[in-house]
Scaffold this motif. Sequence first.
Motif, PDB file in Angstrom:
ATOM      1  N   LYS A  10       0.835  -1.194   0.000  1.00  0.00           N
ATOM      2  CA  LYS A  10       0.000   0.000   0.000  1.00  0.00           C
ATOM      3  C   LYS A  10       0.876   1.252   0.000  1.00  0.00           C
ATOM      4  O   LYS A  10       0.638   2.191  -0.753  1.00  0.00           O
ATOM      5  CB  LYS A  10      -0.913  -0.018   1.221  1.00  0.00           C
ATOM      6  N   THR A  11       1.898   1.247   0.829  1.00  0.00           N
ATOM      7  CA  THR A  11       2.820   2.385   0.903  1.00  0.00           C
ATOM      8  C   THR A  11       3.511   2.615  -0.433  1.00  0.00           C
ATOM      9  O   THR A  11       3.578   3.746  -0.925  1.00  0.00           O
ATOM     10  CB  THR A  11       3.866   2.149   2.004  1.00  0.00           C
ATOM     11  N   LEU A  12       4.024   1.545  -1.027  1.00  0.00           N
ATOM     12  CA  LEU A  12       4.709   1.669  -2.317  1.00  0.00           C
ATOM     13  C   LEU A  12       3.746   2.115  -3.414  1.00  0.00           C
ATOM     14  O   LEU A  12       4.102   2.924  -4.277  1.00  0.00           O
ATOM     15  CB  LEU A  12       5.383   0.359  -2.701  1.00  0.00           C
ATOM     16  N   TYR A  13       2.534   1.581  -3.388  1.00  0.00           N
ATOM     17  CA  TYR A  13       1.534   1.964  -4.391  1.00  0.00           C
ATOM     18  C   TYR A  13       1.282   3.471  -4.342  1.00  0.00           C
ATOM     19  O   TYR A  13       1.353   4.149  -5.363  1.00  0.00           O
ATOM     20  CB  TYR A  13       0.226   1.200  -4.165  1.00  0.00           C
ATOM     21  N   TYR A  14       0.985   3.995  -3.156  1.00  0.00           N
ATOM     22  CA  TYR A  14       0.697   5.423  -3.037  1.00  0.00           C
ATOM     23  C   TYR A  14       1.914   6.272  -3.397  1.00  0.00           C
ATOM     24  O   TYR A  14       1.787   7.303  -4.063  1.00  0.00           O
ATOM     25  CB  TYR A  14       0.207   5.778  -1.634  1.00  0.00           C
ATOM     26  N   PHE A  15       3.084   5.839  -2.964  1.00  0.00           N
ATOM     27  CA  PHE A  15       4.304   6.589  -3.277  1.00  0.00           C
ATOM     28  C   PHE A  15       4.520   6.661  -4.789  1.00  0.00           C
ATOM     29  O   PHE A  15       4.754   7.732  -5.351  1.00  0.00           O
ATOM     30  CB  PHE A  15       5.512   5.947  -2.586  1.00  0.00           C
ATOM     31  N   LEU A  16       4.431   5.502  -5.455  1.00  0.00           N
ATOM     32  CA  LEU A  16       4.672   5.474  -6.904  1.00  0.00           C
ATOM     33  C   LEU A  16       3.561   6.170  -7.678  1.00  0.00           C
ATOM     34  O   LEU A  16       3.825   6.852  -8.676  1.00  0.00           O
ATOM     35  CB  LEU A  16       4.863   4.037  -7.380  1.00  0.00           C
ATOM     36  N   PHE A  17       2.317   6.023  -7.237  1.00  0.00           N
ATOM     37  CA  PHE A  17       1.202   6.704  -7.897  1.00  0.00           C
ATOM     38  C   PHE A  17       1.396   8.215  -7.844  1.00  0.00           C
ATOM     39  O   PHE A  17       1.245   8.914  -8.858  1.00  0.00           O
ATOM     40  CB  PHE A  17      -0.124   6.316  -7.238  1.00  0.00           C
ATOM     41  N   SER A  19       4.205   9.835  -7.401  1.00  0.00           N
ATOM     42  CA  SER A  19       5.383  10.194  -8.192  1.00  0.00           C
ATOM     43  C   SER A  19       5.056  10.224  -9.678  1.00  0.00           C
ATOM     44  O   SER A  19       5.505  11.113 -10.405  1.00  0.00           O
ATOM     45  CB  SER A  19       6.521   9.202  -7.933  1.00  0.00           C
ATOM     46  N   MET A  20       4.270   9.260 -10.129  1.00  0.00           N
ATOM     47  CA  MET A  20       3.876   9.254 -11.548  1.00  0.00           C
ATOM     48  C   MET A  20       2.982  10.443 -11.876  1.00  0.00           C
ATOM     49  O   MET A  20       3.119  11.048 -12.949  1.00  0.00           O
ATOM     50  CB  MET A  20       3.168   7.946 -11.904  1.00  0.00           C
ATOM     51  N   LEU A  39      10.928  10.252 -12.276  1.00  0.00           N
ATOM     52  CA  LEU A  39      10.563   8.832 -12.288  1.00  0.00           C
ATOM     53  C   LEU A  39      11.739   7.953 -11.868  1.00  0.00           C
ATOM     54  O   LEU A  39      11.554   6.970 -11.145  1.00  0.00           O
ATOM     55  CB  LEU A  39      10.064   8.433 -13.670  1.00  0.00           C
ATOM     56  N   GLN A  40      12.936   8.292 -12.321  1.00  0.00           N
ATOM     57  CA  GLN A  40      14.120   7.513 -11.928  1.00  0.00           C
ATOM     58  C   GLN A  40      14.336   7.575 -10.422  1.00  0.00           C
ATOM     59  O   GLN A  40      14.623   6.559  -9.777  1.00  0.00           O
ATOM     60  CB  GLN A  40      15.364   8.022 -12.653  1.00  0.00           C
ATOM     61  N   LEU A  41      14.210   8.763  -9.855  1.00  0.00           N
ATOM     62  CA  LEU A  41      14.391   8.915  -8.406  1.00  0.00           C
ATOM     63  C   LEU A  41      13.308   8.171  -7.629  1.00  0.00           C
ATOM     64  O   LEU A  41      13.594   7.553  -6.599  1.00  0.00           O
ATOM     65  CB  LEU A  41      14.405  10.400  -8.028  1.00  0.00           C
ATOM     66  N   ALA A  42      12.087   8.204  -8.130  1.00  0.00           N
ATOM     67  CA  ALA A  42      10.999   7.472  -7.473  1.00  0.00           C
ATOM     68  C   ALA A  42      11.252   5.972  -7.524  1.00  0.00           C
ATOM     69  O   ALA A  42      10.998   5.261  -6.539  1.00  0.00           O
ATOM     70  CB  ALA A  42       9.671   7.812  -8.139  1.00  0.00           C
ATOM     71  N   GLN A  43      11.760   5.492  -8.642  1.00  0.00           N
ATOM     72  CA  GLN A  43      12.070   4.070  -8.774  1.00  0.00           C
ATOM     73  C   GLN A  43      13.127   3.659  -7.752  1.00  0.00           C
ATOM     74  O   GLN A  43      12.991   2.637  -7.069  1.00  0.00           O
ATOM     75  CB  GLN A  43      12.560   3.779 -10.186  1.00  0.00           C
ATOM     76  N   ARG A  44      14.164   4.455  -7.634  1.00  0.00           N
ATOM     77  CA  ARG A  44      15.231   4.153  -6.667  1.00  0.00           C
ATOM     78  C   ARG A  44      14.713   4.173  -5.227  1.00  0.00           C
ATOM     79  O   ARG A  44      15.039   3.304  -4.424  1.00  0.00           O
ATOM     80  CB  ARG A  44      16.378   5.145  -6.811  1.00  0.00           C
ATOM     81  N   LYS A  45      13.913   5.192  -4.911  1.00  0.00           N
ATOM     82  CA  LYS A  45      13.376   5.316  -3.559  1.00  0.00           C
ATOM     83  C   LYS A  45      12.460   4.135  -3.231  1.00  0.00           C
ATOM     84  O   LYS A  45      12.530   3.576  -2.134  1.00  0.00           O
ATOM     85  CB  LYS A  45      12.628   6.641  -3.418  1.00  0.00           C
ATOM     86  N   ALA A  46      11.625   3.739  -4.176  1.00  0.00           N
ATOM     87  CA  ALA A  46      10.728   2.605  -3.949  1.00  0.00           C
ATOM     88  C   ALA A  46      11.530   1.322  -3.734  1.00  0.00           C
ATOM     89  O   ALA A  46      11.192   0.511  -2.867  1.00  0.00           O
ATOM     90  CB  ALA A  46       9.770   2.449  -5.124  1.00  0.00           C
ATOM     91  N   GLU A  47      12.587   1.160  -4.494  1.00  0.00           N
ATOM     92  CA  GLU A  47      13.436  -0.021  -4.319  1.00  0.00           C
ATOM     93  C   GLU A  47      14.097  -0.011  -2.940  1.00  0.00           C
ATOM     94  O   GLU A  47      14.139  -1.029  -2.255  1.00  0.00           O
ATOM     95  CB  GLU A  47      14.504  -0.081  -5.405  1.00  0.00           C
ATOM     96  N   GLU A  48      14.577   1.149  -2.508  1.00  0.00           N
ATOM     97  CA  GLU A  48      15.181   1.267  -1.176  1.00  0.00           C
ATOM     98  C   GLU A  48      14.162   0.943  -0.085  1.00  0.00           C
ATOM     99  O   GLU A  48      14.478   0.252   0.885  1.00  0.00           O
ATOM    100  CB  GLU A  48      15.722   2.675  -0.968  1.00  0.00           C
TER     101      GLU A  48
END
Length: 60
Positions: A10-17, A19-20, A39-48
């Motif tokens: 849920k956290t990752l979904y809201y964060f990525l949504f 960011s997009m 988008l690149q920074l959001a991808q890295r943050k979500a992975e972290e």
Amino acid sequence: MFESDDNIYKTLYYFLFNSMSEALEKMYQQDFSNAGLHLQLAQRKAEEMYMLWEDEQEKK
């Protein structure tokens, strides 16, 4: 950090949504390089975030 296994998704979904959505706004303004960077920074943050969650799960 995360209360349950479902909370990470849920956290990752809201964060990525969010960011997009921000990246799309940059695209509407024709600021394509910053949209891509965002988008690149959001991808890295979500992975972290996910890797941190995995580490927490291993410690349980």
